[in-house]
Design a protein around this motif. Structure first.
Motif, PDB file in Angstrom:
ATOM      1  N   THR A   1      -2.329   0.244  -9.461  1.00  0.00           N
ATOM      2  CA  THR A   1      -3.525  -0.012  -8.827  1.00  0.00           C
ATOM      3  C   THR A   1      -4.675   0.349  -9.896  1.00  0.00           C
ATOM      4  O   THR A   1      -5.802  -0.234  -9.898  1.00  0.00           O
ATOM      5  N   MET A   2      -4.358   1.512 -10.391  1.00  0.00           N
ATOM      6  CA  MET A   2      -5.423   2.226 -11.116  1.00  0.00           C
ATOM      7  C   MET A   2      -5.802   1.563 -12.270  1.00  0.00           C
ATOM      8  O   MET A   2      -6.841   1.740 -12.913  1.00  0.00           O
TER       9      MET A   2
ATOM     10  N   GLU B   1      -7.690   1.978  -0.142  1.00  0.00           N
ATOM     11  CA  GLU B   1      -6.859   2.969  -1.142  1.00  0.00           C
ATOM     12  C   GLU B   1      -7.463   2.180  -2.621  1.00  0.00           C
ATOM     13  O   GLU B   1      -7.563   2.931  -3.511  1.00  0.00           O
TER      14      GLU B   1
ATOM     15  N   HIS C   1       3.171   2.529  -8.120  1.00  0.00           N
ATOM     16  CA  HIS C   1       2.221   1.681  -7.279  1.00  0.00           C
ATOM     17  C   HIS C   1       0.649   2.322  -7.586  1.00  0.00           C
ATOM     18  O   HIS C   1      -0.187   1.424  -7.975  1.00  0.00           O
ATOM     19  N   LEU C   2       0.564   3.418  -7.660  1.00  0.00           N
ATOM     20  CA  LEU C   2      -0.786   4.201  -7.858  1.00  0.00           C
ATOM     21  C   LEU C   2      -1.292   3.928  -9.516  1.00  0.00           C
ATOM     22  O   LEU C   2      -2.369   3.335  -9.677  1.00  0.00           O
ATOM     23  N   SER C   3      -0.181   3.981 -10.291  1.00  0.00           N
ATOM     24  CA  SER C   3      -0.621   3.460 -11.536  1.00  0.00           C
ATOM     25  C   SER C   3      -1.060   2.154 -11.792  1.00  0.00           C
ATOM     26  O   SER C   3      -1.802   1.598 -12.679  1.00  0.00           O
TER      27      SER C   3
ATOM     28  N   ARG D   1       5.165   4.838   1.996  1.00  0.00           N
ATOM     29  CA  ARG D   1       5.533   5.922   2.659  1.00  0.00           C
ATOM     30  C   ARG D   1       6.229   5.738   4.030  1.00  0.00           C
ATOM     31  O   ARG D   1       7.275   6.266   4.077  1.00  0.00           O
TER      32      ARG D   1
ATOM     33  N   ILE E   1       5.647   5.191  -5.137  1.00  0.00           N
ATOM     34  CA  ILE E   1       4.442   5.425  -4.914  1.00  0.00           C
ATOM     35  C   ILE E   1       3.611   5.504  -6.399  1.00  0.00           C
ATOM     36  O   ILE E   1       2.405   5.154  -6.614  1.00  0.00           O
ATOM     37  N   ALA E   2       4.304   6.555  -7.189  1.00  0.00           N
ATOM     38  CA  ALA E   2       3.738   6.863  -8.347  1.00  0.00           C
ATOM     39  C   ALA E   2       3.572   5.353  -9.190  1.00  0.00           C
ATOM     40  O   ALA E   2       2.323   5.248  -9.934  1.00  0.00           O
TER      41      ALA E   2
ATOM     42  N   SER F   1       0.895  -1.031  -0.027  1.00  0.00           N
ATOM     43  CA  SER F   1      -0.084   0.179   0.084  1.00  0.00           C
ATOM     44  C   SER F   1       0.852   1.123  -0.008  1.00  0.00           C
ATOM     45  O   SER F   1       2.062   1.160   0.304  1.00  0.00           O
ATOM     46  N   THR F   2       0.229   2.404  -0.478  1.00  0.00           N
ATOM     47  CA  THR F   2       1.074   3.661  -0.332  1.00  0.00           C
ATOM     48  C   THR F   2       1.296   3.954   0.926  1.00  0.00           C
ATOM     49  O   THR F   2       2.496   4.358   1.190  1.00  0.00           O
ATOM     50  N   GLU F   3       0.723   3.741   2.144  1.00  0.00           N
ATOM     51  CA  GLU F   3       0.925   3.816   3.426  1.00  0.00           C
ATOM     52  C   GLU F   3       2.240   3.042   3.648  1.00  0.00           C
ATOM     53  O   GLU F   3       3.182   3.737   4.379  1.00  0.00           O
TER      54      GLU F   3
ATOM     55  N   THR G   1      -0.391   9.171   2.050  1.00  0.00           N
ATOM     56  CA  THR G   1      -1.608   8.822   2.951  1.00  0.00           C
ATOM     57  C   THR G   1      -0.777   9.143   4.553  1.00  0.00           C
ATOM     58  O   THR G   1       0.197   8.839   4.940  1.00  0.00           O
TER      59      THR G   1
ATOM     60  N   GLU H   1       8.746   8.847  -3.825  1.00  0.00           N
ATOM     61  CA  GLU H   1       7.740   9.579  -4.767  1.00  0.00           C
ATOM     62  C   GLU H   1       7.687   8.675  -6.027  1.00  0.00           C
ATOM     63  O   GLU H   1       6.455   8.336  -6.440  1.00  0.00           O
TER      64      GLU H   1
END
Lengths: 255, 239
Positions: free
Chosen positions: A248-249, B171, A244-246, A113, A241-242, A108-110, B204, A238
């Motif tokens: 996931t989406m 998320e 990971h976000l793409s 991070r 996370i970028a 996860s992002t968390e 987050t 960063e």
């Protein structure tokens, strides 16, 4: 060739990075596998004799033999008998792109991070102390790693040298606890996806940031070294996370 | 055409419906607690509420993709023989949830005084369901979570039922419902902390930076059915 004692020290520092609930033999296999994954142990490296290695690792020769057997069954090492016998690292571990991608999607992002926060704390303090404590040889080694990172032919090799560079900064700080923490963190990062293979702008930016850290260390600029290392760590986080976000989406891919 | 407003509304609807279901389930268990308290003695023993173990196990199973634990915190002094009592259950893969032990000894260094935690005090003060967080529950879960809470008003005092929602579970549904990388969209908790975002720069659990706060454009409140508006807000930056 037989591995130098510094390599063995790094191997020992990996202790504690294993997932919970492993038996002692599996813990040692995990340590050695991680060392191979990170390029601390390379193809052709000869492990110390069983009795010497068992003593260094603080385990019984029987337990060590179990670990070595499991590494052998995975084809990672080869053992020969006789006077000149012993175990030799046979191949480099490379996680497949899909293994790395799945790991990054599931993290996860968390968690990323949190990993990044810890990484920035270790990297900036290591760089700060290295600026005060690194000798000419340390600096030369760091320069060498920066060059090898910049010139790396493929992404996998670049990732391994990148890890080595960060561990080398902690070693230059003369701190064994920071080095252990850095190693364990880098081992974890090595199992996460690092983007499409091949040189891109990201690699160039990372190379410039590495150079800035070494320049500050050479000039004994503790403040500059700490902030350059922190900036680099934040950029790494960063970037992860970028990705990971793409992932996931991204529609499809069984998400 | 898919406008930013459409994306925000779609995301709010997805979040509202998943959270609404959890709140509704928690509300049913709260009613059962109120009934049991009314039917029992003035100062009931813990055993009066033994039925809750199965209730929480069912709740955790039904919402296993979202929550990782659930339980009840009894109003201090409301039970015979226990000055404080916290009964919390944690999901386990392929097994029944396990009981989470909290240190309720006031003299201990690790004393978990739930009666001072926001997730307990807020529902007691307002008498309404609420989502608290995100916060890092040290002594509890030790990672960043949101606690969905529902009060149960009884003659012995107000108990609080709750369940733990890790940010990591939220998320995925946030990102997939949103489906856009531009503009930056952030889901904010009541405490101003970031619950989720589609920007790698806005992590987050952190507080929204002043310059990002100044760039807030379209704003939408997240309101699950059957409860008041959550104190959650979806914001798009610069649009």
């Amino acid at each position: 060739m037989t591995i130098p004692s510094t390599t063995l020290d790094l191997l020992l520092l990996l202790r504690g990075s294993e997932p919970e609930g492993l038996g002692r033999a599996d813990q040692v296999s995990y340590q050695i596998e991680t060392a191979i994954l990170m390029g601390i142990l390379a193809e052709g490296d000869r492990l110390p004799t069983e009795s010497a290695l068992a003593a260094e690792l603080g385990i019984s020769p029987i337990t060590l033999r179990q670990s070595l057997a499991s590494l052998r069954s995975k084809g990672l090492i080869e053992t020969s008998r006789g006077r000149s016998g012993g175990s030799v690292v046979r191949r480099q571990i490379d996680l497949s792109d899909s293994e790395l991608r799945n790991k990054l999607r599931e993290t996860s992002t968390e968690a990323l991070r949190d990993l990044g926060d810890m990484g920035a704390a270790i990297a900036s303090m290591s760089a700060r102390l290295a600026a005060d404590r690194a000798d000419a040889q340390n600096v030369q080694h760091l320069e060498e790693l920066v060059r090898r990172h910049r010139e790396a032919a493929d992404e996998r090799l670049r990732r391994r040298i990148d890890s080595r560079f960060h561990v080398a900064v902690s070693i230059a700080a003369q701190s064994s606890r920071l080095t252990a923490a850095q190693l364990q963190l880098r081992a974890e990062l090595m199992t996460i996806w690092w983007g499409q293979p091949g040189p891109d702008d990201g690699a160039t930016v990372a190379a410039e940031q590495h150079q800035a850290i070494v320049d500050a260390i050479r000039k004994r600029d503790a403040e500059g070294a700490a902030s350059a290392a922190e900036l680099h760590s934040r950029a790494e986080t960063e970037y992860l996370i970028a990705q990971h976000l793409s992932l996931t989406m991204l529609p499809g891919e069984g998400a | 055409m898919d406008t930013v407003k459409d994306a925000l509304e779609r995301t709010a609807a997805t979040l509202s419906s998943s959270l609404g279901e959890v709140f509704a389930d928690l509300g049913k268990t709260a009613s059962a607690v109120v009934d049991a308290a009314a039917a029992g003695p003035d100062l009931p023993p813990r055993s009066e509420f033994a039925f809750l173990k199965a209730e929480f196990a069912g709740l955790i199973r039904r919402h296993s993709g979202l929550i990782i634990g659930a339980g009840i915190a009894f109003a201090p002094g409301s039970l015979a023989g226990s000055p404080q009592w916290l009964e919390w259950w944690r999901a386990q893969p392929a097994e029944e949830p396990r009981f989470v032990t909290h240190d309720l000894n006031p003299d201990s260094l690790n004393y978990y005084d739930y009666s001072t935690r926001e997730w307990f005090t807020l529902p007691v003060q307002t008498g309404r369901p609420i989502a608290v967080g995100p916060y890092v529950d040290f002594g509890g879960i030790n990672s960043s979570i949101i606690t969905l809470c529902v009060p149960a008003l009884t003659k012995q005092g107000t108990h609080v039922l709750g369940c733990d929602l890790p940010l990591s579970n939220l998320e995925g549904s946030f990102l997939r419902a949103l489906g856009i990388m531009e503009p930056t969209v952030v889901l904010l908790g009541a405490n101003g902390r970031v619950i989720a975002s589609n920007s790698p720069r806005i992590a987050t659990g952190t507080l929204l930076a002043d310059e990002d706060r100044a760039a807030i454009g379209t704003t939408l409140e997240v309101t699950p059915e059957g409860t008041g508006p959550l104190p959650w807000t979806l914001v798009a930056l610069g649009a």
